[in-house]
Motif scaffolding. Structure first.
Motif, PDB file in Angstrom:
ATOM      1  N   GLN A   1      -7.889   3.715  -9.449  1.00  0.00           N
ATOM      2  CA  GLN A   1      -6.886   4.646  -8.923  1.00  0.00           C
ATOM      3  C   GLN A   1      -5.768   3.906  -8.186  1.00  0.00           C
ATOM      4  O   GLN A   1      -4.795   4.511  -7.780  1.00  0.00           O
ATOM      5  N   VAL A   2      -5.947   2.620  -7.998  1.00  0.00           N
ATOM      6  CA  VAL A   2      -4.942   1.849  -7.266  1.00  0.00           C
ATOM      7  C   VAL A   2      -4.208   0.930  -8.243  1.00  0.00           C
ATOM      8  O   VAL A   2      -4.837   0.117  -8.917  1.00  0.00           O
ATOM      9  N   PRO A   3      -2.895   1.073  -8.345  1.00  0.00           N
ATOM     10  CA  PRO A   3      -2.158   0.252  -9.310  1.00  0.00           C
ATOM     11  C   PRO A   3      -2.193  -1.235  -8.963  1.00  0.00           C
ATOM     12  O   PRO A   3      -2.419  -1.596  -7.800  1.00  0.00           O
ATOM     13  N   ASP A   4      -1.960  -2.072  -9.955  1.00  0.00           N
ATOM     14  CA  ASP A   4      -2.071  -3.517  -9.761  1.00  0.00           C
ATOM     15  C   ASP A   4      -1.076  -4.062  -8.743  1.00  0.00           C
ATOM     16  O   ASP A   4      -1.293  -5.121  -8.163  1.00  0.00           O
ATOM     17  N   SER A   5       0.013  -3.327  -8.528  1.00  0.00           N
ATOM     18  CA  SER A   5       1.015  -3.834  -7.580  1.00  0.00           C
ATOM     19  C   SER A   5       0.523  -3.762  -6.134  1.00  0.00           C
ATOM     20  O   SER A   5       1.111  -4.365  -5.238  1.00  0.00           O
ATOM     21  N   ILE A   6      -0.557  -3.009  -5.917  1.00  0.00           N
ATOM     22  CA  ILE A   6      -1.110  -2.889  -4.560  1.00  0.00           C
ATOM     23  C   ILE A   6      -2.423  -3.674  -4.519  1.00  0.00           C
ATOM     24  O   ILE A   6      -3.216  -3.597  -5.455  1.00  0.00           O
ATOM     25  N   LEU A   7      -2.637  -4.426  -3.445  1.00  0.00           N
ATOM     26  CA  LEU A   7      -3.889  -5.191  -3.358  1.00  0.00           C
ATOM     27  C   LEU A   7      -5.049  -4.251  -3.039  1.00  0.00           C
ATOM     28  O   LEU A   7      -4.902  -3.313  -2.245  1.00  0.00           O
ATOM     29  N   PHE A   8      -6.194  -4.542  -3.655  1.00  0.00           N
ATOM     30  CA  PHE A   8      -7.367  -3.680  -3.475  1.00  0.00           C
ATOM     31  C   PHE A   8      -8.482  -4.459  -2.781  1.00  0.00           C
ATOM     32  O   PHE A   8      -8.932  -5.489  -3.267  1.00  0.00           O
ATOM     33  N   VAL A   9      -8.916  -3.924  -1.639  1.00  0.00           N
ATOM     34  CA  VAL A   9      -9.978  -4.578  -0.868  1.00  0.00           C
ATOM     35  C   VAL A   9     -11.218  -3.687  -0.868  1.00  0.00           C
ATOM     36  O   VAL A   9     -11.132  -2.487  -0.604  1.00  0.00           O
ATOM     37  N   SER A  10     -12.348  -4.276  -1.193  1.00  0.00           N
ATOM     38  CA  SER A  10     -13.600  -3.532  -1.130  1.00  0.00           C
ATOM     39  C   SER A  10     -14.299  -3.909   0.174  1.00  0.00           C
ATOM     40  O   SER A  10     -14.470  -5.088   0.477  1.00  0.00           O
ATOM     41  N   GLU A  11     -14.651  -2.879   0.980  1.00  0.00           N
ATOM     42  CA  GLU A  11     -15.165  -3.158   2.326  1.00  0.00           C
ATOM     43  C   GLU A  11     -16.623  -2.731   2.480  1.00  0.00           C
ATOM     44  O   GLU A  11     -17.000  -1.654   2.018  1.00  0.00           O
ATOM     45  N   SER A  12     -17.382  -3.559   3.134  1.00  0.00           N
ATOM     46  CA  SER A  12     -18.746  -3.256   3.599  1.00  0.00           C
ATOM     47  C   SER A  12     -19.846  -3.388   2.543  1.00  0.00           C
ATOM     48  O   SER A  12     -19.643  -3.091   1.368  1.00  0.00           O
ATOM     49  N   GLY A  13     -20.984  -3.790   3.052  1.00  0.00           N
ATOM     50  CA  GLY A  13     -22.216  -3.778   2.262  1.00  0.00           C
ATOM     51  C   GLY A  13     -22.440  -4.984   1.371  1.00  0.00           C
ATOM     52  O   GLY A  13     -23.421  -5.018   0.629  1.00  0.00           O
TER      53      GLY A  13
ATOM     54  N   LEU B   1     -14.394  -7.523   2.066  1.00  0.00           N
ATOM     55  CA  LEU B   1     -14.507  -7.685   3.515  1.00  0.00           C
ATOM     56  C   LEU B   1     -15.988  -7.713   3.873  1.00  0.00           C
ATOM     57  O   LEU B   1     -16.712  -6.772   3.574  1.00  0.00           O
ATOM     58  N   ILE B   2     -16.422  -8.801   4.480  1.00  0.00           N
ATOM     59  CA  ILE B   2     -17.855  -8.982   4.727  1.00  0.00           C
ATOM     60  C   ILE B   2     -18.105  -9.161   6.217  1.00  0.00           C
ATOM     61  O   ILE B   2     -17.492 -10.026   6.847  1.00  0.00           O
ATOM     62  N   GLY B   3     -18.987  -8.355   6.770  1.00  0.00           N
ATOM     63  CA  GLY B   3     -19.285  -8.467   8.190  1.00  0.00           C
ATOM     64  C   GLY B   3     -20.729  -8.830   8.448  1.00  0.00           C
ATOM     65  O   GLY B   3     -21.081  -9.980   8.672  1.00  0.00           O
ATOM     66  N   GLU B   4     -21.551  -7.795   8.368  1.00  0.00           N
ATOM     67  CA  GLU B   4     -22.950  -7.934   8.781  1.00  0.00           C
ATOM     68  C   GLU B   4     -23.671  -9.119   8.147  1.00  0.00           C
ATOM     69  O   GLU B   4     -24.369  -9.876   8.832  1.00  0.00           O
ATOM     70  N   ALA B   5     -23.496  -9.286   6.843  1.00  0.00           N
ATOM     71  CA  ALA B   5     -24.240 -10.354   6.162  1.00  0.00           C
ATOM     72  C   ALA B   5     -23.897 -11.708   6.771  1.00  0.00           C
ATOM     73  O   ALA B   5     -24.765 -12.579   6.908  1.00  0.00           O
TER      74      ALA B   5
END
Ligand SMILES: O=P(O)(O)OC[C@@H](O)[C@@H](O)c1c[nH]c2ccccc12
Length: 526
Positions: free
Chosen positions: A222-234, A253-257
């Protein structure tokens, strides 16, 4: 979505901000902002700013999305994650391991963070830094700028359209990037319309804290290539990163691990695919999977003799059945007493049917996990997860693929799939499990004839047996049978050994690589 948790955190963060304004008024802060802008302008490099965006573009490659590594002392769902929290020191380790950017939790009530953590990190590293917070006041954006951050998190669901626009404009003025966090398609549309250049989708559902990595992957298209896509958590393993990569995620984006890892540098290298991760983990390629060897649980322990046998054969887990009407049931008091004789390295599951919350709370005194068949009401699992600090398993009687779908939506920490009549020694139709993608514990009629098949399922976390380790005495009493326990434990160990041996066969690994790829409708497939 139910925004209660988010709204509470946003309110807390707002209040913390108002308190800081008493120490440094907004006017004074504006002076600092101006000073810094002037500094920028006098510097030789006029293109300073928007470094977070650049770092993602430069950081991602064919082998890994860019890695944004998070400093986070605690979280509302896990409590304190890191005891001796020193964000500056941790950030330096991240930088040394070639993290692409750093995220710093600044909210205090749920995450025990502070703007001072942001300041400490910015002073210690040269890679871009993100202020992770619940931003609802421009003061927070300006503060981030003054303390040296390169980006701020803007969470769409706590901002109205107007605010989102105002904050994005302010970021633009200050040359800050904004990571715009969305949870669903409508929020993504809003973010795109308002001009977001970096969109993040959180895999953690803030309604119940459940994590489902497929959430962000399903929204990827749903996010066009011109926009950066970040997958967060888990994200916990290299496998998770490979799946994100196969779905054209620009950054994760990585936190807990990382916060839980004792060797952060090594962990980042592993996530980037620079050092091999555990081979067995690769074999069990899957989303969100607990990449441990499957466990065996022997259920329905009732007597001291049973406990002696358990200590002798040492399964990973046992179950006390606390549902009064089961023929294997024991009282909470009995379970408590028996647990005193149990080898402490064997985990106890307290098994309930339609329990009162109160009973589950009592079981915490001796159990490591609670297993619930038929929760009393739809909110019970979620409620218990908040009330008790041990994992909750939800058990499902499976008759059809609809039942399996319901199980995959469960908010429980683990799910157990059983026949529709638990304890009967019958299995459900395991063919339904083909392609099932949530990790599960399998129960119902597991015996010497099918244990191998049970352990062969890709997402198997553990198996649960009761009937196949029991016999009936001439008087008609059912008891745990030593010979049968021995047989099943032997078969189990043999099979585990076989799986592990197979995992170190390089061919197996090769076949599993790049198992996940994207289809047209944006769903990941295997
Ligand atoms: O610890 P994890 O599961 O790796 O998640 C990190 C990060 O994505 C998470 O902390 C987060 C994502 N969005 C947020 C919004 C506010 C606070 C925290 C977050």
């Amino acid at each position: 979505m139910n925004n209660n948790i988010l709204e509470n955190l946003a309110r807390a963060s707002f209040e913390q901000t108002q308190e800081r304004k008493l120490l440094l008024s907004e006017q004074e802060l504006d002076q600092e902002v101006l000073k810094k802008i002037n500094q920028f302008e006098s510097e030789i490099c006029p293109s300073k700013g928007f470094r977070f965006f650049q770092a993602i573009i430069q950081g991602k490659n064919d082998n890994s999305p860019a890695l944004i590594c998070e400093c986070k002392k605690a979280s509302p769902s896990k409590g304190v994650i890191c005891d001796n929290y020193d964000p500056g020191f941790i950030a330096r380790a991240y930088q040394e391991a070639k993290a692409d950017a750093i995220s710093v939790l600044c909210e205090n009530s749920g995450f025990q963070g502070s703007v001072l953590d942001l300041k400490a990190v910015c002073q210690n590293v040269s890679i871009p830094v993100l202020r992770k917070d619940f931003i609802t006041d421009p003061y927070q954006v300006k503060e981030a700028f003054v303390y040296g951050a390169d980006a701020v998190l803007l969470i769409v669901s706590i901002l109205d359209d107007q605010q989102l626009k105002v904050f994005l404009d302010l970021c633009l003025k200050l040359h800050l990037d904004a990571l715009v966090e969305c949870h669903d398609l409508s929020e993504i549309r809003k973010a795109i319309q308002t001009g977001a250049r970096i969109i993040g989708v959180n895999n953690r559902n803030l309604k119940d804290f459940s994590v489902d990595c497929s959430n962000s992957l399903n929204l990827r298209n749903q996010v066009p290539d011109s926009i950066l896509f970040v997958s967060e958590s888990g994200f916990t393993s290299r496998t998770d990163i490979e799946i994100a990569l196969a779905n054209q995620v620009d950054a994760v984006l990585i936190g807990e691990a990382l916060m839980k890892s004792d060797d952060k540098i090594q962990k980042i290298r592993e996530l980037k695919g620079l050092v091999p991760s555990s081979l067995y983990e690769k074999k069990l390629n899957g989303l969100n999977l607990k990449k441990a060897t499957p466990f065996i649980k022997l259920c329905g322990i009732q007597t001291k003799e049973d406990v002696d046998l358990i200590n002798q054969y040492h399964p990973d887990r046992i179950g006390f059945i606390l549902a009064p009407r089961s023929r294997r049931s024991v009282s909470i008091k009995q379970a408590q007493e028996l647990s005193n004789f149990l080898d402490p390295t064997i985990e106890i599951t307290a098994v309930f049917l339609k329990p009162d919350d109160e009973d589950c709370l009592q079981a915490v005194s001796f159990a490591n996990r609670i297993q619930i068949h038929q929760p009393k009401d739809p909110e019970q699992i979620c409620r218990l997860k908040q009330k008790i600090k041990i994992p909750v398993i939800e058990a499902f009687g499976i008759r059809s693929s609809q039942d399996l779908e319901a199980a995959s939506r469960s908010v429980a920490d683990e799910i157990l799939l059983d026949a529709s009549c638990p304890g009967s020694g019958k299995s459900f139709n395991w063919n339904l499990l083909k392609d099932y993608d949530r990790p599960f514990i399998l129960a119902g009629g597991i015996d010497s004839s099918n244990i191998q098949q049970a352990l062969s399922f890709n997402q198997i976390q553990g198996i649960d047996l009761a009937s196949s380790i029991e016999s009936m005495s001439p008087e008609g009493n059912i008891f745990k049978d030593q010979d049968k326990i021995e047989t099943m434990m032997k078969l189990f160990k043999k099979e585990i050994q076989r799986i592990q041996d197979q995992a170190i066969n390089p061919q197996t690994i090769k076949l599993q690589t790049n198992k996940y790829h994207r289809t047209n409708n944006g769903k990941y497939v295997s």
